[in-house]
Scaffold this active site. Structure first.
Site, PDB file in Angstrom:
ATOM      1  N   ASN A   9     -32.918 -11.971 -11.197  1.00 36.56           N
ATOM      2  CA  ASN A   9     -32.418 -10.898 -12.056  1.00 36.56           C
ATOM      3  C   ASN A   9     -31.264 -10.216 -11.323  1.00 36.56           C
ATOM      4  O   ASN A   9     -31.490  -9.448 -10.387  1.00 36.56           O
ATOM      5  CB  ASN A   9     -33.578  -9.916 -12.308  1.00 36.56           C
ATOM      6  CG  ASN A   9     -33.145  -8.703 -13.110  1.00 36.56           C
ATOM      7  OD1 ASN A   9     -32.024  -8.633 -13.603  1.00 36.56           O
ATOM      8  ND2 ASN A   9     -34.041  -7.736 -13.233  1.00 36.56           N
ATOM      9  N   HIS A  95     -38.419  -4.689 -18.563  1.00 37.01           N
ATOM     10  CA  HIS A  95     -38.264  -4.388 -17.133  1.00 37.01           C
ATOM     11  C   HIS A  95     -38.461  -2.891 -16.906  1.00 37.01           C
ATOM     12  O   HIS A  95     -38.074  -2.079 -17.741  1.00 37.01           O
ATOM     13  CB  HIS A  95     -36.875  -4.839 -16.661  1.00 37.01           C
ATOM     14  CG  HIS A  95     -36.760  -4.824 -15.172  1.00 37.01           C
ATOM     15  ND1 HIS A  95     -36.523  -3.662 -14.472  1.00 37.01           N
ATOM     16  CD2 HIS A  95     -36.886  -5.803 -14.252  1.00 37.01           C
ATOM     17  CE1 HIS A  95     -36.503  -3.948 -13.170  1.00 37.01           C
ATOM     18  NE2 HIS A  95     -36.723  -5.237 -13.013  1.00 37.01           N
ATOM     19  N   GLU A  97     -36.936  -0.852 -15.165  1.00 38.79           N
ATOM     20  CA  GLU A  97     -35.695  -0.051 -15.213  1.00 38.79           C
ATOM     21  C   GLU A  97     -35.313   0.254 -16.660  1.00 38.79           C
ATOM     22  O   GLU A  97     -34.767   1.312 -16.953  1.00 38.79           O
ATOM     23  CB  GLU A  97     -34.577  -0.802 -14.470  1.00 38.79           C
ATOM     24  CG  GLU A  97     -34.795  -0.754 -12.961  1.00 38.79           C
ATOM     25  CD  GLU A  97     -34.258  -1.940 -12.188  1.00 38.79           C
ATOM     26  OE1 GLU A  97     -33.412  -2.687 -12.726  1.00 38.79           O
ATOM     27  OE2 GLU A  97     -34.696  -2.126 -11.031  1.00 38.79           O
ATOM     28  N   GLY A 173     -37.082  -3.014  -5.377  1.00 38.46           N
ATOM     29  CA  GLY A 173     -35.899  -2.517  -4.667  1.00 38.46           C
ATOM     30  C   GLY A 173     -36.228  -1.561  -3.533  1.00 38.46           C
ATOM     31  O   GLY A 173     -35.344  -0.907  -2.991  1.00 38.46           O
ATOM     32  N   GLY A 235     -32.876  -8.110  -5.722  1.00 39.90           N
ATOM     33  CA  GLY A 235     -31.910  -8.084  -4.612  1.00 39.90           C
ATOM     34  C   GLY A 235     -31.658  -9.437  -3.967  1.00 39.90           C
ATOM     35  O   GLY A 235     -30.492  -9.836  -3.783  1.00 39.90           O
TER      36      GLY A 235
HETATM   37  P1  PGA Z   1     -36.237  -6.541  -6.261  1.00 38.67           P
HETATM   38  O1  PGA Z   1     -36.241  -6.445  -7.860  1.00 38.67           O
HETATM   39  O2  PGA Z   1     -36.520  -7.967  -5.909  1.00 38.67           O
HETATM   40  O3  PGA Z   1     -34.868  -6.099  -5.841  1.00 38.67           O
HETATM   41  O4  PGA Z   1     -37.313  -5.613  -5.762  1.00 38.67           O
HETATM   42  C1  PGA Z   1     -37.151  -7.174  -8.633  1.00 38.67           C
HETATM   43  C2  PGA Z   1     -36.905  -6.889 -10.096  1.00 38.67           C
HETATM   44  O5  PGA Z   1     -36.598  -5.753 -10.451  1.00 38.67           O
HETATM   45  O6  PGA Z   1     -37.005  -7.787 -10.941  1.00 38.67           O
END
Ligand code: PGA
Length: 250
Positions: A9, A95, A97, A173, A235
């Site tokens: 992603n 998601h 977010e 994250g 990330g």
């Molecule tokens: P991350 O994000 O690997 O940066 O923790 C995962 C995601 O939000 O799908």
């Protein structure tokens, strides 16, 4: 055998030139095990070009979201049918977010899942608790409620195209990963929930991915668990080598 899946992603990262070179870098790694499905989810604006670039390869294309409406006067939105028309195969939905910054509810995600499936796209449906919910020990209830709301009215027939991603919000994250035991425990719980609603065969076949600070150094210990079928990577998916190394961690 369930599919093993590693999905990247990219979120709101990469300009078009950067995104194309990242996709090209990933494309150079053709020595992946045949049973691993590699998916990348660039920003909307890159989908058409990335689709042409990866055509004929073992890399599949995902979008990070789609509109909750079919088509029409919804300025700034992208419909599932538009995504389909540029070669998209999967859509990440729900998601955390999107839930946190764009007020997406389980009901909205449910509508998007239905639109996605109606356009022959495969949804990668996210669930997961925030830190406070885990600390209160209500994380299983939260995830069960999300699943129930998001899959309301989805038939067993439609269900076979769905992928679930468990992403504890406190691990996204943050550099904090769920322990392999925490991941396995929740994945098994999700599978049991699916089994109750859709029966043993569909529950057995559905891939459940882990997401949240998954990286080459911890992917193996996560993926080795019986109910962890791969990862949704944020990330680390922006660095081709890390993304590929994760995909080699089964
Ligand atoms: P991350 O994000 O690997 O940066 O923790 C995962 C995601 O939000 O799908």
């Amino acid at each position: 055998m369930r599919k093993k899946i590693v999905a990247g992603n990219w979120k709101m990262n990469t300009t078009l030139p950067n995104g194309l070179s990242l996709a090209s870098e990933i494309l150079k790694n053709t020595d992946l095990p045949k049973d691993v499905v590699l998916i990348i989810a660039p920003p909307f604006t890159h989908l058409s070009d990335v689709s042409k670039l990866i055509k004929g390869s073992n890399i599949k294309l995902a979008a990070q979201n789609c509109a909750q409406f079919d088509q029409g006067a919804y300025t700034g939105e992208i419909a599932a049918s538009i995504l389909k028309s540029v070669g998209t195969e999967y859509v990440i939905l729900g998601h955390s977010e999107r839930r946190a910054y764009f007020a997406e509810t389980d009901a909205v995600i449910n509508t998007k899942i239905k639109l996605t499936l109606a356009n022959q796209l495969k949804p990668i449906v996210c669930c997961g608790e925030v830190l406070e919910e885990r600390e209160k020990n209500i994380h299983f209830d939260i995830v069960a409620k999300q699943l129930k709301g998001m899959f309301d009215g989805i038939t067993p027939n439609q269900f076979s195209d769905i992928i679930i991603a468990y992403e504890p919000v406190w691990a996204i994250g943050t550099g904090k990963t769920a322990s392999p035991a925490q991941a396995q425990e929740m994945h098994a719980f999700i599978r049991i929930n699916i089994e109750k609603a859709y029966g043993t065969e569909l529950a057995h076949n559905i891939p459940i991915l882990y997401g949240g600070s998954c990286k080459p150094s911890n992917a193996k210990e996560l993926f080795v668990n019986a109910d962890v079928d791969g990862g949704l990577i944020g990330g680390a998916s922006l660095v081709a080598k890390d993304f590929i190394d994760i995909a080699k961690s089964f």
